[in-house]
Motif scaffolding. Sequence first.
Motif: not given
Ligand SMILES: Cc1cc2nc3c(=O)[nH]c(=O)nc-3n(C[C@H](O)[C@H](O)[C@H](O)COP(=O)(O)OP(=O)(O)OC[C@H]3O[C@@H](n4cnc5c(N)ncnc54)[C@H](O)[C@@H]3O)c2cc1C
Length: 339
Positions: A30, A32, A51, A99, A107, A109, A112-113, A115-116, A165-166, A211, A239
């Motif tokens: 995603g 994010t 991906i 969350g 956006m 995934t 990704g959640n 690995l945040q 949170d998830m 991986e 938040a």
């Molecule tokens: C302003 C803001 C507020 C937020 N508030 C919250 C909140 O309150 N609670 C909460 O839980 N989250 C919160 N988030 C976080 C958000 O949930 C995560 O940013 C999101 O889940 C990450 O998923 P993504 O797909 O965007 O990951 P990406 O940003 O695409 O990737 C994140 C990491 O994972 C790796 N990656 C992604 N997919 C895979 C895969 N399948 N296999 C291996 N590596 C992979 C990437 O290389 C990267 O290192 C917030 C984010 C923002 C920007």
Amino acid sequence: MNNFQYKKEITVTTALEAVNSNENAAFIAGGTNIIDLWKYNITNPELLVDINGIDELRTIQELEDGGVRLGALVKNAATAYHPVIEKKYPLLSKAILAGASAQIRNMATDGGNLLQRTRCYYFYDPDVPCNKRVPGSGCPALNGRNRMHAILGNSEHCIAVFPSDMCVALAALEAVVNVMGPNGSRSIPFAEFHRLPGDMPHLDNTLQQDEMITSIDLPSNHLYKHYTYLKLRDRHSYAFALVSVAAAFEMDGNEIKKARIALGGVAHKPWRNTEAEEFLKGKTATADNFLIAAENVLFGAQGRGENDFKIPLARRAIVRACMMALNPETQRPGAGPSL
Ligand SMILES: Cc1cc2nc3c(=O)[nH]c(=O)nc-3n(C[C@H](O)[C@H](O)[C@H](O)COP(=O)(O)OP(=O)(O)OC[C@H]3O[C@@H](n4cnc5c(N)ncnc54)[C@H](O)[C@@H]3O)c2cc1C
């Protein structure tokens, strides 16, 4: 300006080959979190492997044993609102919807959640030391601004918390993370996926660099009648948690048959203490018993100054979440016992 290469792959195999062709490569799902980290100069991949074209990772599938498999690329919002998840795992829906914001959940995934990265202020500031960002450089949070920081499972090297949170709900539901690497696939029980900091706080989890997360399995259970996700934070939306609690029970009348309690915002990983859950087994569901369980969960908790308040806050949150979980009716906004 950082130069980088971008590749979009449509199969797991080619995506793994691409990411393993350069030791400074990263997947993007995603985007994010990784894009923010990039903008702050916390990460600088030379090769970005997109991906999002791998359709097989975009499905939610019911399994023969009654469980459910979430593809790594399913969006957080799609998971939370999926009718099967709402019915079988409402705790997960509730945690996801607590969350971020609607836009981010659309956006972000599921893979990704997991690995945040932490939201520790020092981690996000490349001008100060941080053992998580630069191993061996120090941890200013130990004696600095640590209001958001961990009270459980700390080390002298890092007191950052894992912000998802998830994942707190996934810990309570005993999910399993399926991953694929150059040597094939493996499955990681959720409790073993995220790490405590120890002396290697730069490692958040047990996934290897080569991986990919392909899916997350939710085992069949009966934790869908009595559940809640209680998130306490500075603002009511958008938040991160100061303390959060996922609580779910299987009940027989007022007797607890099975208990699951997991905490967020308190440690380097979702925090679960199975001894506290064992204590509740066979007990009557009362605030007094939940308080004993809460003391168990928080055994060894230690503040570092600004975050001392999290210990009594977590204690009250556990009792309150357990009481709320007994009766989903109390989960309407503003309802519920005030403890
Ligand atoms: C302003 C803001 C507020 C937020 N508030 C919250 C909140 O309150 N609670 C909460 O839980 N989250 C919160 N988030 C976080 C958000 O949930 C995560 O940013 C999101 O889940 C990450 O998923 P993504 O797909 O965007 O990951 P990406 O940003 O695409 O990737 C994140 C990491 O994972 C790796 N990656 C992604 N997919 C895979 C895969 N399948 N296999 C291996 N590596 C992979 C990437 O290389 C990267 O290192 C917030 C984010 C923002 C920007």
